[in-house]
Enzyme design. Structure first.
Site, PDB file in Angstrom:
ATOM      1  N   SER A 148       4.919   2.803   8.102  1.00 27.86           N
ATOM      2  CA  SER A 148       4.332   1.678   6.871  1.00 27.86           C
ATOM      3  C   SER A 148       5.676   1.116   6.148  1.00 27.86           C
ATOM      4  O   SER A 148       6.150   1.433   5.457  1.00 27.86           O
ATOM      5  CB  SER A 148       3.398   1.692   6.067  1.00 27.86           C
TER       6      SER A 148
ATOM      7  N   ASP B 178       0.453  -7.578   1.822  1.00 24.30           N
ATOM      8  CA  ASP B 178       0.685  -5.879   1.596  1.00 24.30           C
ATOM      9  C   ASP B 178       2.242  -5.937   1.506  1.00 24.30           C
ATOM     10  O   ASP B 178       2.664  -4.985   2.343  1.00 24.30           O
ATOM     11  CB  ASP B 178      -0.121  -5.579   2.736  1.00 24.30           C
TER      12      ASP B 178
ATOM     13  N   HIS C 256       1.141  -1.167  -0.026  1.00 25.06           N
ATOM     14  CA  HIS C 256      -0.663  -0.106  -0.204  1.00 25.06           C
ATOM     15  C   HIS C 256       0.429   1.081   0.309  1.00 25.06           C
ATOM     16  O   HIS C 256       0.231   1.718  -0.187  1.00 25.06           O
ATOM     17  CB  HIS C 256      -0.786  -0.172   1.546  1.00 25.06           C
TER      18      HIS C 256
END
Length: 446
Positions: free
Chosen positions: A211, A137, A107
């Site tokens: 992230s 992911d 992402h």
């Protein structure tokens, strides 16, 4: 009077002696006191932090347009929507210093037009996207640079709840930041709707921009790639998740070899071993996956698996449940051999089988009209809803991306072809037994 006065003076003198502090011992050097009384991660972090990078992504997105532009009659009165540049930031971790490989989240780099990587020493490079996998992911980047620092992999499978961990990333664009905590839970699911998940939960702060950053142990080994948080108030509340490095490295190997993840299958449908099932099968194990159906001519059938077998380990690592088995098989290299340990009639057996490619995808129009807008795909002996179009008949019926369908109209299914057969010419009620976020549901579609 004098006596009384002397008496009180004596009492006062005693109080003063009590309240005046004793002389301090000779001052010690601050560094000596800190080193002897306060353990620090500073030495480990000096070696680890150069491997964590900032990732800046430039992409293009359609600008907001008047809703009437979607109407063919009114469209001529409006200018075409312009593409706008969008900037976003995240983190990554160098895992191969010689080849310049960097792990991050899907992402973070999704729809990227340009990816820039900035190292801790402020060197900046344009990165190549080697490949990306939405289901886990995980994405893999590559930069052409020298004098890089890479992290060594730890054993994420050996983590225990309570182990200390450190999250390193670039939250809020502030620059590299370190937060510490513990492993709060293991094997978490229901976060990534696609279902390939086995998250490490931690209370080490993982904020926006973290992230793709590193989750490391107290001795500096990489055990996870930070990916998401639960944030009911919009900020960190101490519930963060990381993809275990065992899963991330398996994805990385496939991205390097194929540029994508080619998922495997063995041709079975399974469900979690519950206490009730364990009692019914007269077994003492509290973990595992119960085989519900074995597909004809599949690797599982050729290896002798039967309905009712309880799979407890793959390649000598125990299986905690059906989702765990799906992860192990789905991320195994196609063509590789796996050893399955199982219980049958309370007797342990070990069988070997070869992983075959998972290719079947439902063709448009192959399903009833009430399921239009959904796509179905074989995945490790199950049928997974791989996508659901917003506002479609399938969405209105209640299907969600990531749903794992195990039966249709009470008929067990393990492949898309079997689902199509079970629902062929279905004119009445459709009943789908499915798993969603680890729980079993019955979806009735009229």
């Amino acid at each position: 009077m004098t006596t009384r006065s002397s008496k009180y003076v004596g009492v006062f003198a005693a109080l003063v002696l009590i309240l005046v502090p004793a002389p301090f011992p000779a001052a010690q050097p601050q560094s000596a006191m800190s080193a002897s009384t306060q353990p620090s991660l500073a030495d480990v972090l000096e070696d680890v932090t150069p491997a964590v990078v900032n990732i800046a992504v430039r992409s293009r997105a359609s600008a907001e347009t008047n809703p009437l532009y979607n109407d063919p009659f009114f469209r001529r009165y409006f200018n075409p929507p312009e593409q706008q540049q969008r900037l976003s930031a995240g983190s990554g971790v160098i895992v191969d210093a010689n080849k310049g490989y960097i792990l991050t989240n899907h992402h973070v780099v999704a729809d990227a037009g340009e990816i820039a990587v900035t190292l801790k020493d402020r060197r900046r490079f344009t990165a190549e996207l080697v490949g990306s996998d939405e289901a886990t992911d995980i994405a893999l980047l590559k930069i052409d640079a020298d004098k890089l620092t890479a992290l060594s992999f730890g054993d994420s499978g050996a983590l225990r709840v309570g182990d200390p961990v450190v999250a390193i990333g670039n939250p809020f664009g502030l620059g590299q930041t370190v937060t510490s905590g513990i492993v709060s839970a293991l094997g978490r699911g229901g976060i990534n709707v696609e279902g390939y998940e086995d998250f490490i939960q931690t209370d080490a702060s993982i904020n926006p921009g973290n992230s793709g950053g590193a989750l490391v142990t107290a001795d500096g080994l990489l055990v996870g790639v930070n990916t998401s948080i639960i944030a009911p108030t919009g900020g960190n509340v101490g519930i963060g998740f990381a993809v275990p490095i065992a899963m991330a490295s398996a994805v990385m190997e496939q991205l390097i070899e194929h540029g994508e993840v080619r998922r495997g299958r063995i041709g079975i449908s399974v469900q979690d071993l519950t206490p009730d099932l364990a009692e019914a099968l007269s077994i003492e194990e509290s973990y595992g996956a119960v085989v519900g159906n074995v597909e004809k001519d599949s690797p599982a059938e050729q290896a002798g698996l039967r309905a009712g077998d309880v799979i407890i380990a793959v390649n000598n690592r125990k299986i905690t449940g059906s989702a765990d088995l799906r992860n192990r098989v789905g991320l195994a290299q196609v063509g590789s051999e796996v050893e399955i340990e199982l219980l049958r009639d309370r007797v342990r057996n070990t069988v070997s089988m070869r992983i075959e490619p998972d290719k079947a995808i439902a063709k448009p129009g192959a399903m009833p009209a009430r399921l239009e807008g959904a796509e179905f795909q074989d995945a490790a002996g199950n049928v997974v809803v791989s996508s659901v179009e917003d506002g479609s008949a399938a969405a209105r019926a209640g299907l969600r991306m990531g749903d794992v369908i195990v039966a249709a109209n009470r008929r067990p299914i393990a492949t898309v072809a079997e689902l199509e057969t079970a629902l062929k010419n279905a004119s009445g009620t459709i009943a789908l037994d499915l798993f969603r976020a680890g729980s079993k549901h019955l979806l009735v579609i009229r």
